[in-house]
Design an enzyme around this catalytic site. Sequence first.
Site, PDB file in Angstrom:
ATOM      1  N   TRP A 101       0.372   7.644  29.838  1.00 19.73           N
ATOM      2  CA  TRP A 101       0.143   7.675  28.394  1.00 19.73           C
ATOM      3  C   TRP A 101      -0.884   8.727  28.025  1.00 19.73           C
ATOM      4  O   TRP A 101      -0.713   9.456  27.039  1.00 19.73           O
ATOM      5  CB  TRP A 101      -0.258   6.306  27.884  1.00 19.73           C
ATOM      6  CG  TRP A 101       0.882   5.332  27.961  1.00 19.73           C
ATOM      7  CD1 TRP A 101       0.951   4.201  28.724  1.00 19.73           C
ATOM      8  CD2 TRP A 101       2.154   5.431  27.283  1.00 19.73           C
ATOM      9  NE1 TRP A 101       2.172   3.590  28.547  1.00 19.73           N
ATOM     10  CE2 TRP A 101       2.926   4.311  27.676  1.00 19.73           C
ATOM     11  CE3 TRP A 101       2.712   6.343  26.382  1.00 19.73           C
ATOM     12  CZ2 TRP A 101       4.221   4.081  27.200  1.00 19.73           C
ATOM     13  CZ3 TRP A 101       3.997   6.117  25.911  1.00 19.73           C
ATOM     14  CH2 TRP A 101       4.734   5.006  26.316  1.00 19.73           C
ATOM     15  N   ASP A 170      -6.920   5.676  22.643  1.00 16.79           N
ATOM     16  CA  ASP A 170      -5.652   4.951  22.582  1.00 16.79           C
ATOM     17  C   ASP A 170      -5.902   3.595  23.228  1.00 16.79           C
ATOM     18  O   ASP A 170      -6.172   3.519  24.424  1.00 16.79           O
ATOM     19  CB  ASP A 170      -4.577   5.738  23.340  1.00 16.79           C
ATOM     20  CG  ASP A 170      -3.251   4.978  23.445  1.00 16.79           C
ATOM     21  OD1 ASP A 170      -3.148   3.864  22.904  1.00 16.79           O
ATOM     22  OD2 ASP A 170      -2.317   5.528  24.074  1.00 16.79           O
ATOM     23  N   LYS A 194       1.995  -4.286  21.641  1.00 20.83           N
ATOM     24  CA  LYS A 194       1.610  -4.700  22.987  1.00 20.83           C
ATOM     25  C   LYS A 194       0.783  -5.982  22.974  1.00 20.83           C
ATOM     26  O   LYS A 194       0.703  -6.665  23.969  1.00 20.83           O
ATOM     27  CB  LYS A 194       0.805  -3.591  23.675  1.00 20.83           C
ATOM     28  CG  LYS A 194       1.550  -2.269  23.779  1.00 20.83           C
ATOM     29  CD  LYS A 194       2.372  -2.164  25.054  1.00 20.83           C
ATOM     30  CE  LYS A 194       3.369  -1.016  24.993  1.00 20.83           C
ATOM     31  NZ  LYS A 194       2.745   0.302  24.918  1.00 20.83           N
TER      32      LYS A 194
HETATM   33  C1  PLP Z   1       3.177   1.753  24.804  1.00 24.44           C
HETATM   34  C2  PLP Z   1       2.067   2.708  24.770  1.00 24.44           C
HETATM   35  C3  PLP Z   1       2.114   3.863  23.986  1.00 24.44           C
HETATM   36  C4  PLP Z   1       3.308   4.224  23.155  1.00 24.44           C
HETATM   37  O1  PLP Z   1       3.358   3.364  22.089  1.00 24.44           O
HETATM   38  P1  PLP Z   1       4.462   3.453  20.935  1.00 24.44           P
HETATM   39  O2  PLP Z   1       3.877   2.540  19.913  1.00 24.44           O
HETATM   40  O3  PLP Z   1       5.736   2.944  21.526  1.00 24.44           O
HETATM   41  O4  PLP Z   1       4.557   4.850  20.479  1.00 24.44           O
HETATM   42  C5  PLP Z   1       1.015   4.701  23.990  1.00 24.44           C
HETATM   43  N1  PLP Z   1      -0.068   4.426  24.711  1.00 24.44           N
HETATM   44  C6  PLP Z   1      -0.156   3.328  25.488  1.00 24.44           C
HETATM   45  C7  PLP Z   1      -1.390   3.076  26.280  1.00 24.44           C
HETATM   46  C8  PLP Z   1       0.911   2.434  25.540  1.00 24.44           C
HETATM   47  O5  PLP Z   1       0.838   1.330  26.301  1.00 24.44           O
END
Ligand code: PLP
Length: 360
Positions: A101, A170, A194
Amino acid sequence: MRAHNFGAGPCTLPLHVLEETRDELVDFRGAGMSLLEMSHRSDTYDEVHQGTIDTLRRVAAVPDQLHILFIQGGASLQFGMVPMNLLDTGMQAGYLLTGSWAKGAFEDADLVGDAYVAWDGSVGGFTAMPGEDEVEVRPNTRYVHVTTNETIGGIRLPALPNVGVPLAADMSSDYLTRPIDWDRFDVVYGGVQKNLAPAGLSVVFLRDGAVSETARQLPRYLRYEWHVTGNSLANTPPMFPIWVMGKVLADIEATGGIEALEDRTRAKAERLYRVIDESDGFYRNPVEQRSRSHTNVVFRLDSPELEAEFLEETLRNNMIGMKGHRSVGGLRASLYAALELESVVALAELMEDFAVRHRS
Ligand SMILES: *Cc1c(COP(=O)(O)O)cnc(C)c1O
Protein backbone atom coordinates in the site's frame (compact mmCIF):
# COMPACT_ATOMS: atom_id res chain seq x y z
CA MET A 1 -25.72 -18.69 11.29
CA ARG A 2 -23.37 -15.71 11.10
CA ALA A 3 -19.98 -16.39 9.55
CA HIS A 4 -16.72 -15.75 11.35
CA ASN A 5 -15.50 -13.08 8.95
CA PHE A 6 -11.70 -12.90 8.79
CA GLY A 7 -11.73 -11.13 5.42
CA ALA A 8 -9.29 -8.29 4.78
CA GLY A 9 -12.06 -5.91 3.75
CA PRO A 10 -14.85 -5.03 3.54
CA CYS A 11 -15.14 -5.83 7.21
CA THR A 12 -17.60 -7.47 9.48
CA LEU A 13 -19.96 -4.98 11.13
CA PRO A 14 -21.66 -5.19 14.53
CA LEU A 15 -24.77 -7.36 14.18
CA HIS A 16 -27.00 -4.90 16.03
CA VAL A 17 -25.88 -2.14 13.65
CA LEU A 18 -26.96 -4.25 10.68
CA GLU A 19 -30.28 -5.03 12.33
CA GLU A 20 -30.91 -1.41 13.23
CA THR A 21 -30.03 -0.37 9.67
CA ARG A 22 -32.46 -2.97 8.33
CA ASP A 23 -35.23 -1.79 10.65
CA GLU A 24 -34.76 1.84 9.62
CA LEU A 25 -34.13 1.16 5.95
CA VAL A 26 -37.56 1.30 4.31
CA ASP A 27 -39.15 4.05 6.37
CA PHE A 28 -36.55 6.27 7.96
CA ARG A 29 -37.90 7.49 11.29
CA GLY A 30 -41.41 7.99 9.93
CA ALA A 31 -40.36 10.04 6.88
CA GLY A 32 -42.36 7.85 4.50
CA MET A 33 -39.20 7.02 2.57
CA SER A 34 -35.77 5.54 3.00
CA LEU A 35 -32.83 7.72 3.93
CA LEU A 36 -31.31 6.41 0.68
CA GLU A 37 -34.07 8.10 -1.31
CA MET A 38 -33.88 11.41 0.46
CA SER A 39 -32.32 14.69 -0.58
CA HIS A 40 -28.87 15.16 0.84
CA ARG A 41 -29.98 18.76 1.46
CA SER A 42 -32.85 17.71 3.71
CA ASP A 43 -32.83 18.48 7.43
CA THR A 44 -33.24 14.79 8.13
CA TYR A 45 -30.10 13.82 6.25
CA ASP A 46 -28.22 16.82 7.59
CA GLU A 47 -28.82 15.56 11.12
CA VAL A 48 -27.37 12.16 10.20
CA HIS A 49 -24.40 13.72 8.40
CA GLN A 50 -23.50 16.13 11.18
CA GLY A 51 -24.20 13.44 13.76
CA THR A 52 -21.57 11.16 12.23
CA ILE A 53 -19.04 14.01 12.07
CA ASP A 54 -19.70 14.99 15.69
CA THR A 55 -19.46 11.42 16.96
CA LEU A 56 -16.23 10.93 15.06
CA ARG A 57 -14.74 14.10 16.51
CA ARG A 58 -15.64 12.97 20.02
CA VAL A 59 -14.61 9.32 19.66
CA ALA A 60 -11.24 10.07 18.05
CA ALA A 61 -10.64 13.21 20.17
CA VAL A 62 -10.02 15.27 17.02
CA PRO A 63 -8.86 18.84 17.80
CA ASP A 64 -10.64 21.80 16.22
CA GLN A 65 -7.61 22.55 14.02
CA LEU A 66 -8.38 19.45 11.96
CA HIS A 67 -11.23 19.28 9.47
CA ILE A 68 -13.14 16.03 9.09
CA LEU A 69 -13.90 15.24 5.45
CA PHE A 70 -15.92 12.49 3.76
CA ILE A 71 -14.58 11.81 0.26
CA GLN A 72 -15.39 9.05 -2.22
CA GLY A 73 -12.78 7.09 -4.14
CA GLY A 74 -11.40 5.15 -1.18
CA ALA A 75 -7.89 5.41 0.18
CA SER A 76 -6.65 4.98 -3.39
CA LEU A 77 -7.83 8.43 -4.44
CA GLN A 78 -6.06 9.92 -1.42
CA PHE A 79 -2.76 8.51 -2.71
CA GLY A 80 -3.00 11.27 -5.33
CA MET A 81 -4.99 13.91 -3.47
CA VAL A 82 -2.51 14.22 -0.60
CA PRO A 83 0.48 15.26 -2.74
CA MET A 84 -1.71 17.30 -5.12
CA ASN A 85 -3.04 19.36 -2.22
CA LEU A 86 -0.02 19.61 0.05
CA LEU A 87 3.01 19.86 -2.21
CA ASP A 88 3.91 23.36 -3.30
CA THR A 89 6.42 23.84 -6.13
CA GLY A 90 9.94 23.39 -4.81
CA MET A 91 8.80 21.06 -2.03
CA GLN A 92 9.07 17.30 -1.90
CA ALA A 93 7.52 14.46 0.07
CA GLY A 94 9.24 11.51 1.76
CA TYR A 95 7.62 8.09 1.73
CA LEU A 96 8.22 5.14 4.01
CA LEU A 97 8.17 2.14 1.68
CA THR A 98 6.70 -0.38 4.09
CA GLY A 99 4.67 -2.62 1.79
CA SER A 100 2.25 -2.83 -1.13
CA TRP A 101 0.00 0.00 0.00
CA ALA A 102 2.83 2.40 0.79
CA LYS A 103 4.25 1.59 -2.62
CA GLY A 104 0.96 2.58 -4.22
CA ALA A 105 0.92 5.85 -2.31
CA PHE A 106 4.51 6.59 -3.30
CA GLU A 107 3.98 5.79 -6.99
CA ASP A 108 1.00 8.14 -7.21
CA ALA A 109 2.85 10.92 -5.36
CA ASP A 110 5.75 10.46 -7.75
CA LEU A 111 3.38 10.93 -10.68
CA VAL A 112 1.94 14.23 -9.49
CA GLY A 113 4.85 15.74 -7.59
CA ASP A 114 8.35 15.36 -6.24
CA ALA A 115 8.47 12.27 -4.01
CA TYR A 116 11.34 10.20 -2.64
CA VAL A 117 11.78 7.04 -0.57
CA ALA A 118 12.73 8.02 2.98
CA TRP A 119 12.99 4.41 4.19
CA ASP A 120 12.99 1.24 2.13
CA GLY A 121 11.54 -1.94 3.60
CA SER A 122 11.61 -3.88 0.33
CA VAL A 123 15.17 -5.07 1.03
CA GLY A 124 13.85 -6.91 4.08
CA GLY A 125 10.84 -8.26 2.19
CA PHE A 126 8.49 -5.89 4.02
CA THR A 127 8.68 -7.82 7.29
CA ALA A 128 9.41 -4.86 9.58
CA MET A 129 8.59 -1.22 10.10
CA PRO A 130 11.37 1.38 10.51
CA GLY A 131 12.64 2.38 13.94
CA GLU A 132 11.90 5.90 15.16
CA ASP A 133 15.27 7.25 14.01
CA GLU A 134 15.85 5.31 10.80
CA VAL A 135 14.03 7.64 8.45
CA GLU A 136 16.10 9.93 6.22
CA VAL A 137 14.49 13.28 5.59
CA ARG A 138 15.79 15.47 2.77
CA PRO A 139 15.73 19.28 2.66
CA ASN A 140 12.49 20.99 1.57
CA THR A 141 10.38 18.07 2.70
CA ARG A 142 6.75 19.14 3.09
CA TYR A 143 5.63 15.91 4.77
CA VAL A 144 6.64 12.32 5.42
CA HIS A 145 4.05 9.70 4.53
CA VAL A 146 3.51 6.64 6.69
CA THR A 147 1.22 3.63 6.35
CA THR A 148 0.37 2.75 9.93
CA ASN A 149 -0.61 -0.81 9.08
CA GLU A 150 0.28 -2.80 5.99
CA THR A 151 -2.73 -4.99 5.34
CA ILE A 152 -0.96 -7.46 3.03
CA GLY A 153 2.38 -7.88 4.80
CA GLY A 154 0.76 -7.90 8.24
CA ILE A 155 3.03 -5.24 9.75
CA ARG A 156 2.13 -2.31 11.97
CA LEU A 157 4.05 0.85 12.76
CA PRO A 158 4.78 0.53 16.50
CA ALA A 159 5.81 4.19 16.94
CA LEU A 160 5.73 7.28 14.76
CA PRO A 161 9.13 8.18 13.27
CA ASN A 162 11.00 11.32 14.40
CA VAL A 163 11.20 13.36 11.24
CA GLY A 164 10.94 17.04 12.17
CA VAL A 165 8.24 17.67 9.56
CA PRO A 166 4.50 16.94 9.58
CA LEU A 167 3.36 13.40 8.89
CA ALA A 168 0.73 12.23 6.42
CA ALA A 169 -0.79 8.84 7.14
CA ASP A 170 -2.77 6.09 5.48
CA MET A 171 -4.56 4.40 8.41
CA SER A 172 -7.03 2.34 6.38
CA SER A 173 -6.53 -1.02 8.03
CA ASP A 174 -6.06 0.04 11.64
CA TYR A 175 -8.25 3.12 11.61
CA LEU A 176 -9.20 4.13 15.17
CA THR A 177 -7.76 0.97 16.74
CA ARG A 178 -5.40 3.18 18.74
CA PRO A 179 -5.37 6.83 19.82
CA ILE A 180 -3.95 9.23 17.23
CA ASP A 181 -1.30 11.80 18.21
CA TRP A 182 -2.91 14.54 16.15
CA ASP A 183 -0.14 17.11 16.70
CA ARG A 184 2.12 15.06 14.45
CA PHE A 185 -0.15 15.01 11.40
CA ASP A 186 -1.18 17.42 8.67
CA VAL A 187 -3.36 14.80 7.03
CA VAL A 188 -4.69 11.39 8.02
CA TYR A 189 -6.81 9.30 5.67
CA GLY A 190 -8.25 5.86 5.22
CA GLY A 191 -10.96 3.88 3.49
CA VAL A 192 -13.61 3.08 6.09
CA GLN A 193 -14.42 -0.41 4.82
CA LYS A 194 -11.60 -2.07 6.76
CA ASN A 195 -12.78 -1.22 10.26
CA LEU A 196 -15.67 1.17 10.40
CA ALA A 197 -18.35 1.01 7.74
CA PRO A 198 -19.48 -0.33 4.37
CA ALA A 199 -17.32 0.66 1.37
CA GLY A 200 -17.72 3.87 -0.59
CA LEU A 201 -16.09 6.43 1.61
CA SER A 202 -12.77 7.57 2.93
CA VAL A 203 -12.46 9.72 6.01
CA VAL A 204 -9.82 12.44 5.76
CA PHE A 205 -8.59 14.52 8.69
CA LEU A 206 -6.95 17.67 7.37
CA ARG A 207 -5.11 20.32 9.38
CA ASP A 208 -6.50 23.79 8.81
CA GLY A 209 -4.16 25.75 6.52
CA ALA A 210 -2.24 22.67 5.36
CA VAL A 211 -3.07 22.96 1.69
CA SER A 212 -0.69 24.66 -0.72
CA GLU A 213 -1.25 27.65 -3.01
CA THR A 214 -0.97 25.49 -6.11
CA ALA A 215 -3.90 23.32 -4.98
CA ARG A 216 -6.18 26.13 -6.22
CA GLN A 217 -5.50 24.92 -9.76
CA LEU A 218 -7.05 21.50 -9.17
CA PRO A 219 -10.46 20.38 -10.41
CA ARG A 220 -12.97 20.86 -7.62
CA TYR A 221 -13.47 17.32 -6.41
CA LEU A 222 -9.71 16.89 -6.01
CA ARG A 223 -9.41 20.09 -3.96
CA TYR A 224 -9.60 19.54 -0.18
CA GLU A 225 -10.76 23.13 0.30
CA TRP A 226 -13.87 22.43 -1.75
CA HIS A 227 -14.85 19.66 0.65
CA VAL A 228 -13.96 21.80 3.68
CA THR A 229 -16.11 24.71 2.51
CA GLY A 230 -19.03 22.41 1.71
CA ASN A 231 -18.72 20.39 4.95
CA SER A 232 -18.45 17.27 2.70
CA LEU A 233 -21.78 18.24 1.13
CA ALA A 234 -20.42 20.23 -1.80
CA ASN A 235 -21.78 17.45 -3.98
CA THR A 236 -23.88 14.39 -3.17
CA PRO A 237 -22.05 12.42 -0.49
CA PRO A 238 -22.19 8.62 -0.08
CA MET A 239 -25.08 8.77 2.37
CA PHE A 240 -25.27 5.06 3.12
CA PRO A 241 -21.76 4.48 4.53
CA ILE A 242 -21.89 7.84 6.35
CA TRP A 243 -25.15 6.78 8.01
CA VAL A 244 -23.92 3.32 8.98
CA MET A 245 -20.54 4.62 10.15
CA GLY A 246 -22.36 6.91 12.59
CA LYS A 247 -23.87 3.81 14.18
CA VAL A 248 -20.54 1.96 14.29
CA LEU A 249 -18.83 4.94 15.91
CA ALA A 250 -21.61 5.21 18.48
CA ASP A 251 -21.04 1.53 19.21
CA ILE A 252 -17.29 2.12 19.69
CA GLU A 253 -18.10 5.02 22.02
CA ALA A 254 -20.57 2.96 24.02
CA THR A 255 -18.11 0.11 24.49
CA GLY A 256 -15.30 2.17 26.02
CA GLY A 257 -14.00 4.24 23.11
CA ILE A 258 -10.72 3.91 21.25
CA GLU A 259 -8.71 2.83 24.29
CA ALA A 260 -11.00 -0.12 24.88
CA LEU A 261 -10.98 -0.96 21.18
CA GLU A 262 -7.20 -0.88 21.24
CA ASP A 263 -7.20 -3.36 24.14
CA ARG A 264 -9.71 -5.66 22.44
CA THR A 265 -7.75 -5.57 19.18
CA ARG A 266 -4.48 -6.37 20.94
CA ALA A 267 -6.09 -9.24 22.87
CA LYS A 268 -7.46 -10.77 19.66
CA ALA A 269 -4.07 -10.56 17.93
CA GLU A 270 -2.17 -11.92 20.92
CA ARG A 271 -4.42 -14.98 21.00
CA LEU A 272 -3.39 -15.92 17.46
CA TYR A 273 0.29 -15.03 17.80
CA ARG A 274 0.41 -17.21 20.88
CA VAL A 275 -0.80 -20.21 18.87
CA ILE A 276 1.76 -19.44 16.16
CA ASP A 277 4.66 -19.00 18.61
CA GLU A 278 3.79 -22.12 20.59
CA SER A 279 3.40 -24.31 17.52
CA ASP A 280 7.11 -25.23 17.24
CA GLY A 281 7.29 -23.85 13.73
CA PHE A 282 4.15 -25.55 12.44
CA TYR A 283 2.78 -22.05 11.83
CA ARG A 284 5.25 -19.36 10.85
CA ASN A 285 4.81 -15.59 10.98
CA PRO A 286 7.65 -13.84 9.11
CA VAL A 287 7.25 -10.47 10.82
CA GLU A 288 9.70 -8.94 13.26
CA GLN A 289 8.13 -9.08 16.73
CA ARG A 290 7.63 -5.37 17.42
CA SER A 291 6.12 -4.76 13.95
CA ARG A 292 3.46 -7.47 14.16
CA SER A 293 0.09 -6.20 13.02
CA HIS A 294 -2.83 -6.29 15.43
CA THR A 295 -5.39 -6.27 12.66
CA ASN A 296 -3.89 -8.57 10.00
CA VAL A 297 -2.18 -11.70 11.26
CA VAL A 298 -0.32 -13.46 8.43
CA PHE A 299 1.10 -16.97 8.66
CA ARG A 300 2.39 -19.83 6.60
CA LEU A 301 2.45 -23.59 6.89
CA ASP A 302 5.06 -25.98 5.55
CA SER A 303 3.65 -26.44 2.06
CA PRO A 304 1.03 -24.94 -0.23
CA GLU A 305 -0.84 -28.27 0.00
CA LEU A 306 -1.04 -28.06 3.78
CA GLU A 307 -2.14 -24.43 3.54
CA ALA A 308 -4.90 -25.44 1.11
CA GLU A 309 -6.04 -28.15 3.50
CA PHE A 310 -6.07 -25.71 6.39
CA LEU A 311 -8.05 -23.21 4.34
CA GLU A 312 -10.59 -25.93 3.47
CA GLU A 313 -11.00 -26.68 7.12
CA THR A 314 -11.59 -23.04 8.06
CA LEU A 315 -14.33 -22.86 5.43
CA ARG A 316 -15.98 -26.03 6.76
CA ASN A 317 -16.01 -24.31 10.15
CA ASN A 318 -17.75 -21.21 8.85
CA MET A 319 -14.57 -19.11 8.91
CA ILE A 320 -14.44 -16.87 5.85
CA GLY A 321 -11.75 -14.89 4.04
CA MET A 322 -8.49 -16.38 5.29
CA LYS A 323 -6.68 -16.81 2.00
CA GLY A 324 -3.61 -14.56 1.98
CA HIS A 325 -3.40 -11.75 -0.57
CA ARG A 326 -2.82 -13.08 -4.07
CA SER A 327 0.52 -11.26 -4.28
CA VAL A 328 2.05 -13.07 -1.27
CA GLY A 329 0.03 -16.27 -0.72
CA GLY A 330 -0.15 -17.98 2.66
CA LEU A 331 -2.91 -17.29 5.14
CA ARG A 332 -4.20 -14.17 6.82
CA ALA A 333 -6.68 -13.53 9.59
CA SER A 334 -7.95 -9.97 9.61
CA LEU A 335 -9.20 -8.92 13.04
CA TYR A 336 -11.19 -5.77 12.44
CA ALA A 337 -13.08 -3.78 15.05
CA ALA A 338 -16.39 -5.64 15.03
CA LEU A 339 -14.95 -9.14 14.89
CA GLU A 340 -15.88 -10.84 18.15
CA LEU A 341 -13.24 -12.37 20.39
CA GLU A 342 -15.20 -15.62 20.27
CA SER A 343 -14.51 -15.85 16.52
CA VAL A 344 -10.80 -15.50 17.23
CA VAL A 345 -10.94 -18.10 19.98
CA ALA A 346 -12.70 -20.49 17.59
CA LEU A 347 -9.94 -19.97 15.01
CA ALA A 348 -7.17 -20.35 17.61
CA GLU A 349 -8.66 -23.65 18.75
CA LEU A 350 -8.97 -24.88 15.19
CA MET A 351 -5.32 -23.96 14.56
CA GLU A 352 -4.18 -25.84 17.68
CA ASP A 353 -6.23 -28.86 16.77
CA PHE A 354 -5.09 -28.84 13.14
CA ALA A 355 -1.45 -28.71 14.23
CA VAL A 356 -1.88 -31.70 16.53
CA ARG A 357 -3.45 -33.72 13.73
CA HIS A 358 -0.90 -32.79 11.07
CA ARG A 359 2.38 -32.53 12.92
CA SER A 360 4.79 -35.02 11.38
C1 PLP B 1 -7.29 -1.42 1.43
C2 PLP B 1 -6.23 -0.42 1.59
C3 PLP B 1 -6.08 0.64 0.70
C4 PLP B 1 -6.96 0.81 -0.50
O1 PLP B 1 -8.20 1.21 -0.07
P1 PLP B 1 -9.41 1.55 -1.05
O2 PLP B 1 -10.36 2.22 -0.11
O3 PLP B 1 -9.91 0.25 -1.57
O4 PLP B 1 -8.93 2.45 -2.11
C5 PLP B 1 -5.07 1.56 0.93
N1 PLP B 1 -4.26 1.45 1.98
C6 PLP B 1 -4.36 0.44 2.87
C7 PLP B 1 -3.42 0.36 4.02
C8 PLP B 1 -5.35 -0.53 2.70
O5 PLP B 1 -5.47 -1.54 3.58
